[in-house]
Scaffold this motif. Structure first.
Motif, PDB file in Angstrom:
ATOM      1  N   PHE A 539      28.104 -23.759 -28.821  1.00  0.00           N
ATOM      2  CA  PHE A 539      26.934 -24.415 -28.246  1.00  0.00           C
ATOM      3  C   PHE A 539      26.256 -23.543 -27.204  1.00  0.00           C
ATOM      4  O   PHE A 539      25.018 -23.580 -27.051  1.00  0.00           O
ATOM      5  CB  PHE A 539      27.330 -25.758 -27.640  1.00  0.00           C
ATOM      6  N   THR A 540      27.062 -22.756 -26.467  1.00  0.00           N
ATOM      7  CA  THR A 540      26.459 -21.857 -25.469  1.00  0.00           C
ATOM      8  C   THR A 540      25.580 -20.825 -26.147  1.00  0.00           C
ATOM      9  O   THR A 540      24.487 -20.497 -25.669  1.00  0.00           O
ATOM     10  CB  THR A 540      27.563 -21.151 -24.659  1.00  0.00           C
ATOM     11  N   GLU A 541      26.037 -20.308 -27.290  1.00  0.00           N
ATOM     12  CA  GLU A 541      25.240 -19.315 -28.024  1.00  0.00           C
ATOM     13  C   GLU A 541      23.932 -19.936 -28.524  1.00  0.00           C
ATOM     14  O   GLU A 541      22.870 -19.326 -28.467  1.00  0.00           O
ATOM     15  CB  GLU A 541      26.062 -18.774 -29.192  1.00  0.00           C
ATOM     16  N   MET A 542      24.010 -21.203 -28.995  1.00  0.00           N
ATOM     17  CA  MET A 542      22.789 -21.879 -29.462  1.00  0.00           C
ATOM     18  C   MET A 542      21.800 -22.066 -28.317  1.00  0.00           C
ATOM     19  O   MET A 542      20.602 -21.834 -28.448  1.00  0.00           O
ATOM     20  CB  MET A 542      23.155 -23.224 -30.079  1.00  0.00           C
ATOM     21  N   LEU A 543      22.325 -22.502 -27.143  1.00  0.00           N
ATOM     22  CA  LEU A 543      21.440 -22.731 -25.990  1.00  0.00           C
ATOM     23  C   LEU A 543      20.843 -21.420 -25.481  1.00  0.00           C
ATOM     24  O   LEU A 543      19.720 -21.393 -24.993  1.00  0.00           O
ATOM     25  CB  LEU A 543      22.212 -23.432 -24.887  1.00  0.00           C
ATOM     26  N   LEU A 544      21.625 -20.314 -25.541  1.00  0.00           N
ATOM     27  CA  LEU A 544      21.100 -19.018 -25.107  1.00  0.00           C
ATOM     28  C   LEU A 544      19.922 -18.581 -25.966  1.00  0.00           C
ATOM     29  O   LEU A 544      18.965 -17.953 -25.473  1.00  0.00           O
ATOM     30  CB  LEU A 544      22.203 -17.961 -25.180  1.00  0.00           C
ATOM     31  N   GLU A 545      19.966 -18.887 -27.262  1.00  0.00           N
ATOM     32  CA  GLU A 545      18.858 -18.518 -28.138  1.00  0.00           C
ATOM     33  C   GLU A 545      17.594 -19.277 -27.782  1.00  0.00           C
ATOM     34  O   GLU A 545      16.474 -18.784 -27.972  1.00  0.00           O
ATOM     35  CB  GLU A 545      19.246 -18.785 -29.596  1.00  0.00           C
ATOM     36  N   LYS A 546      17.765 -20.497 -27.255  1.00  0.00           N
ATOM     37  CA  LYS A 546      16.598 -21.316 -26.910  1.00  0.00           C
ATOM     38  C   LYS A 546      16.079 -21.036 -25.508  1.00  0.00           C
ATOM     39  O   LYS A 546      14.897 -21.226 -25.226  1.00  0.00           O
ATOM     40  CB  LYS A 546      16.944 -22.796 -27.039  1.00  0.00           C
ATOM     41  N   ALA A 547      16.957 -20.584 -24.582  1.00  0.00           N
ATOM     42  CA  ALA A 547      16.537 -20.351 -23.194  1.00  0.00           C
ATOM     43  C   ALA A 547      15.829 -19.011 -23.088  1.00  0.00           C
ATOM     44  O   ALA A 547      16.250 -18.021 -23.690  1.00  0.00           O
ATOM     45  CB  ALA A 547      17.738 -20.387 -22.267  1.00  0.00           C
ATOM     46  N   ALA A 548      14.779 -18.989 -22.306  1.00  0.00           N
ATOM     47  CA  ALA A 548      14.018 -17.758 -22.108  1.00  0.00           C
ATOM     48  C   ALA A 548      14.813 -16.768 -21.271  1.00  0.00           C
ATOM     49  O   ALA A 548      15.468 -17.142 -20.297  1.00  0.00           O
ATOM     50  CB  ALA A 548      12.672 -18.065 -21.424  1.00  0.00           C
ATOM     51  N   SER A 549      14.756 -15.480 -21.665  1.00  0.00           N
ATOM     52  CA  SER A 549      15.519 -14.448 -20.941  1.00  0.00           C
ATOM     53  C   SER A 549      14.987 -14.298 -19.520  1.00  0.00           C
ATOM     54  O   SER A 549      13.760 -14.306 -19.294  1.00  0.00           O
ATOM     55  CB  SER A 549      15.411 -13.113 -21.681  1.00  0.00           C
ATOM     56  N   GLY A 550      15.895 -14.210 -18.542  1.00  0.00           N
ATOM     57  CA  GLY A 550      15.512 -14.033 -17.145  1.00  0.00           C
ATOM     58  C   GLY A 550      15.402 -15.322 -16.369  1.00  0.00           C
ATOM     59  O   GLY A 550      15.319 -15.300 -15.132  1.00  0.00           O
ATOM     60  N   THR A 551      15.441 -16.466 -17.061  1.00  0.00           N
ATOM     61  CA  THR A 551      15.371 -17.755 -16.349  1.00  0.00           C
ATOM     62  C   THR A 551      16.718 -18.099 -15.742  1.00  0.00           C
ATOM     63  O   THR A 551      17.742 -17.515 -16.094  1.00  0.00           O
ATOM     64  CB  THR A 551      14.930 -18.868 -17.307  1.00  0.00           C
ATOM     65  N   ARG A 562      30.314 -15.658 -20.681  1.00  0.00           N
ATOM     66  CA  ARG A 562      31.223 -14.590 -20.233  1.00  0.00           C
ATOM     67  C   ARG A 562      32.584 -15.152 -19.847  1.00  0.00           C
ATOM     68  O   ARG A 562      33.625 -14.607 -20.224  1.00  0.00           O
ATOM     69  CB  ARG A 562      30.592 -13.848 -19.061  1.00  0.00           C
ATOM     70  N   GLN A 563      32.593 -16.248 -19.081  1.00  0.00           N
ATOM     71  CA  GLN A 563      33.868 -16.835 -18.670  1.00  0.00           C
ATOM     72  C   GLN A 563      34.610 -17.431 -19.864  1.00  0.00           C
ATOM     73  O   GLN A 563      35.853 -17.423 -19.924  1.00  0.00           O
ATOM     74  CB  GLN A 563      33.635 -17.912 -17.596  1.00  0.00           C
ATOM     75  N   GLY A 564      33.844 -17.958 -20.838  1.00  0.00           N
ATOM     76  CA  GLY A 564      34.483 -18.464 -22.047  1.00  0.00           C
ATOM     77  C   GLY A 564      35.163 -17.350 -22.828  1.00  0.00           C
ATOM     78  O   GLY A 564      36.263 -17.538 -23.359  1.00  0.00           O
ATOM     79  N   GLU A 565      34.496 -16.182 -22.886  1.00  0.00           N
ATOM     80  CA  GLU A 565      35.123 -15.037 -23.572  1.00  0.00           C
ATOM     81  C   GLU A 565      36.395 -14.597 -22.850  1.00  0.00           C
ATOM     82  O   GLU A 565      37.378 -14.193 -23.472  1.00  0.00           O
ATOM     83  CB  GLU A 565      34.131 -13.861 -23.635  1.00  0.00           C
ATOM     84  N   ASN A 566      36.384 -14.676 -21.483  1.00  0.00           N
ATOM     85  CA  ASN A 566      37.601 -14.351 -20.718  1.00  0.00           C
ATOM     86  C   ASN A 566      38.731 -15.303 -21.094  1.00  0.00           C
ATOM     87  O   ASN A 566      39.888 -14.892 -21.275  1.00  0.00           O
ATOM     88  CB  ASN A 566      37.338 -14.419 -19.220  1.00  0.00           C
TER      89      ASN A 566
END
Length: 755
Positions: A539-551, A562-566
């Motif tokens: 779900f984080t990956e899906m939301l990242l695709e929808k959120a504008a970069s830099g916001t 990042r913390q999920g990957e850790n």
């Protein structure tokens, strides 16, 4: 034996005794003279040996100072501010370095441009400026411009100049090439172009004096330094600095022959040898006149890449300081010995007179009693032999303690256990030879055994001669009797049986049960976490695709990802730890795997000021295991070594082929492992790092990987002491991979790559 011998009564014997005393006195005087001369020679050699230690120590400090300067020079050359000559930051970066290395005699730092026509300069007195000077034809600039000398250090010979105060000022240069190879925000893609040359100008006499000036040998001894061309770099007599050592002494005192010291310099010091000797001098600390001196000398190497520059450090002291003191001591000793012989002779004659009277009265009585004593001694000897055979052949430690826990006797089981004679521990306290790990007070058991009639028994861990054991120990009171068979002293008989193997089996069984339960728990926890973690990351990956970069929302989602990957990595380590080991059927080129990991961490080692030594032979056999997993093990061990060397240090990586195994050793000079933590380093989730810096799974996972391929991982810990520095050595014993069809060992060829 029935009568007193007649020769005791004759005047002839008396004369022989008197003559013998006279001869003894003469021998004492002669031997004292020769002993004095011999001892003077021995002490002179011992004194010179101590001077050699001082010379080696001073040379080692100078070596270390050069290493520090070279390290700082290379570190400064890697700074983007220097590589790109950034208009503001180059000055700040060079001033920071100057503040660090000023005390080593550095008085100027130059950053010469690529064409050699201009230089950016920072001086120790605070001056910062740019100077247009042609360096392009200078030896050091031509050497540094050669691409083959990338990341190497050039050292010049000593440049002898004269300062305004007429004192000799000796300069040397350390230089290294600068390339655009470090990225920063303004230069994300380094060009690898040659930028210029970074130079340290050093006052050699100041650098040497920093170590040599406070050096003292004996009461008035001192030290001096010459370079490999024979010129004084430092001397207590300042007028010698910068002058030729062969000429300066003769000019100072032409009436004395300096052939001996010239020969020492020519044949040993100027070719980099160390040693000891003596020579004649014309002065000492301002006092002129012939002086015989002891000298010890050792080389100090700059460690440059262009030429083996070295200095020779000499420590000298007058021979008279040693010789006069020894002669006075032996003169007093000879007088004391003569006086003692004369007094002893007088006492001898007095005692001899009374002895003749006493012997005459008791000789008959002795004959009668001697027969009884011989019979009693024979029976006692037979009884003792039987007792000794029974006690000494026992496998258990059998010994007797007095009330204060001093060892009164010990059987030969001690010798078989430690290799030390049993007699060597008689009279020692038991607590000094048997170290109880749990702090047991042996005197408590001894007092209880003496006050009670029944035996006392207990099982405890014990350290004997540095080795750990488990003993089952029994204490039983015994009573010693005097000649009239009356109770004289209470003692305790102790029988200690080695039960180490039994305790180890119990411990291994308990540990196996614990690790099995922990493995099942880890596997269950990992599988339970994996499912929701996969949903979170998806779900984080899906939301990242929808959120504008830099916001702000995009940054928050990136942090969650990042913390999920850790967390995912931690779960993977848990699964590796919990996985049932299976025999590995793959093979890996361990030389290539090691080189890959070392390439990855090389920049980190350089940044952390950790020197790396690699000793890996060619054509090592391939080993069982997966390349990626082995690289993970190597990386875990090296990262732990880096963490243990916060202030820099030395990491040595070696490999060797031993029988059917490849042994790899990682030896560091870090803080070492605390004794109380040593037994827990392979436990899952155990870490001594700060919260957030480690999971405690690195060594546990490494242990599982090595055990899976049938190997071993061993640890040797060193605690800092007077004889050694602290550090840790991890040794991996990896089984050699064999061709399953032929049983022949597989040898890695250059270029092989097994994943």
């Amino acid at each position: 034996m029935k009568n007193i011998p007649e020769y005791y009564k004759t005047k002839h014997v008396f004369r022989l005794v008197v003559g013998g005393i006279f001869v003894l006195l003469v021998l004492i005087i002669v031997l004292s003279f020769f002993t004095t001369q011999k001892m003077i020679k021995i002490i002179r050699n011992d004194f010179n040996t101590q001077q050699l230690y001082l010379a080696n120590h001073a040379a080692a400090i100078i070596d270390k100072d050069f290493d520090i300067l070279k390290s700082e020079l290379l570190t400064l050359s890697l700074s983007p501010s220097i590589q790109y000559i950034e208009s503001v930051s180059w000055r700040n970066r060079m001033e920071i370095s100057m503040a660090t290395i000023r005390e080593y005699g550095v008085f100027r730092i130059l950053l010469i441009t690529a064409k050699g026509r201009s230089a950016y300069i920072v001086e120790d007195k605070g001056s910062v400026f740019q100077q247009d000077t042609d360096y392009s034809q200078s030896d050091f600039f031509i050497w540094c411009r050669d691409p083959n000398n990338h990341s190497k250090v050039y050292a010049s010979s000593i440049d002898r100049k004269t300062a305004n105060d007429s004192k000799a000022e000796l300069h040397i240069k350390l230089a290294t090439p600068v390339y655009q190879e470090s990225p920063d925000e303004a230069h994300p893609l380094p060009t690898q172009k040659f930028t210029g040359v970074l130079v340290f100008l050093i006052k050699a006499n100041q650098m040497a004096g920093r170590t040599i000036a406070p050096l003292r040998s004996g009461k008035t001894g001192y030290a001096w330094v010459i370079d490999q061309e024979g010129y004084f770099i430092y001397h207590l007599e300042h007028q010698f600095i910068g002058k030729n050592a062969f000429e300066a002494r003769h000019l100072e005192n032409p009436h004395i022959s300096f052939d001996q010291i010239n020969k020492i310099q020519q044949e040993k010091m100027l070719i980099g040898k160390q040693g000891t000797s003596w020579y004649s001098s014309g002065w000492h600390r301002g006092n002129k006149g012939p002086v015989h001196k002891l000298i010890a000398f050792a080389p100090a190497h700059m460690g440059a890449d262009n030429f083996d520059h070295f200095w020779s450090v000499a420590v000298v002291a007058p021979i008279s300081e040693v010789q006069d003191e020894i002669q006075s001591i032996y003169l007093r000793q000879a007088l004391i010995q003569i006086t003692f012989i004369l007094v002893a002779a007088a006492i001898f004659f007095i005692l001899r007179y009374y002895e003749l009277i006493w012997v005459k009265d008791h000789v008959n009585q002795i004959h009668c009693e001697s027969r009884e004593l011989e019979e009693y001694a024979r029976r006692l000897e037979d009884s003792e032999k039987r007792y000794r055979t029974l006690i000494e052949s026992a496998d258990d430690l059998i010994f007797v303690l007095d009330r204060k826990c001093h060892v009164m006797s010990m059987n030969q089981s001690w010798t078989r256990m430690t290799g030390q004679p049993a007699k060597s521990i008689i009279g020692k306290r038991l607590e000094d030879i048997l170290k109880y790990d749990n702090g047991i007070r042996v005197n408590t058991f001894v007092e209880d055994a003496i006050s009670q009639r029944y035996a006392i028994s207990h099982d405890d861990p014990v350290v004997v001669n540095g080795n750990s054991y488990w003993f089952n120990t029994r204490y039983k009171r015994i009573t010693e009797f005097d000649d009239q068979y009356e109770a004289k002293e209470q003692a305790v008989l102790v029988i200690a049986r080695d039960i180490t193997e039994r305790k180890q089996l119990e411990s291994y069984l308990l540990n196996a049960q614990k690790m099995s339960a922990l493995g099942e728990l880890c596997a269950g926890v990992a599988h339970e976490i994996n499912n929701p973690l996969a949903i979170i990351l998806g779900f984080t990956e899906m939301l990242l695709e929808k959120a504008a970069s830099g916001t702000r929302e995009h940054k928050i989602l990136s942090t969650i990802e990042r913390q999920g990957e850790n967390c995912k990595q931690i779960v993977e380590k848990l699964l590796i730890f919990a996985r049932i080991p299976a025999e590995s059927t793959t093979s890996a080129d361990v030389s290539l795997n090691l080189q890959r990991v070392l390439d990855v961490v090389s920049n980190t080692l350089l940044t952390e000021k950790i020197r790396l030594s690699i000793e890996i032979p060619d054509l090592l056999p391939k080993v069982r295991g997966d390349s990626q997993e082995l690289e993970q093990v190597f990386l875990n061990i090296i990262n732990n070594a880096i963490s243990a060397m916060k202030d820099g240090g030395f990491l040595k990586v070696t490999a060797e082929h031993v029988l059917n195994e490849v042994h790899i050793h990682f030896e560091d000079t870090g803080t070492g492992i605390a004794p109380e933590n040593f037994s827990r380093i392979f436990d899952p989730f155990f870490t001594t790092k700060e919260v957030g810096e480690g999971t405690g799974l690195g060594l546990a996972v490494s242990y599982s990987i090595i055990k899976k391929i049938g190997g071993e991982i061993l640890v040797k810990n060193r605690i800092a002491s007077d004889t050694q520095e602290s550090g840790t050595t991890f040794s991996l014993h990896l089984p050699v991979a064999e061709n399953r069809s032929t049983g022949i060992q597989m040898i890695a060829q250059p270029g092989d790559d097994y994943e």
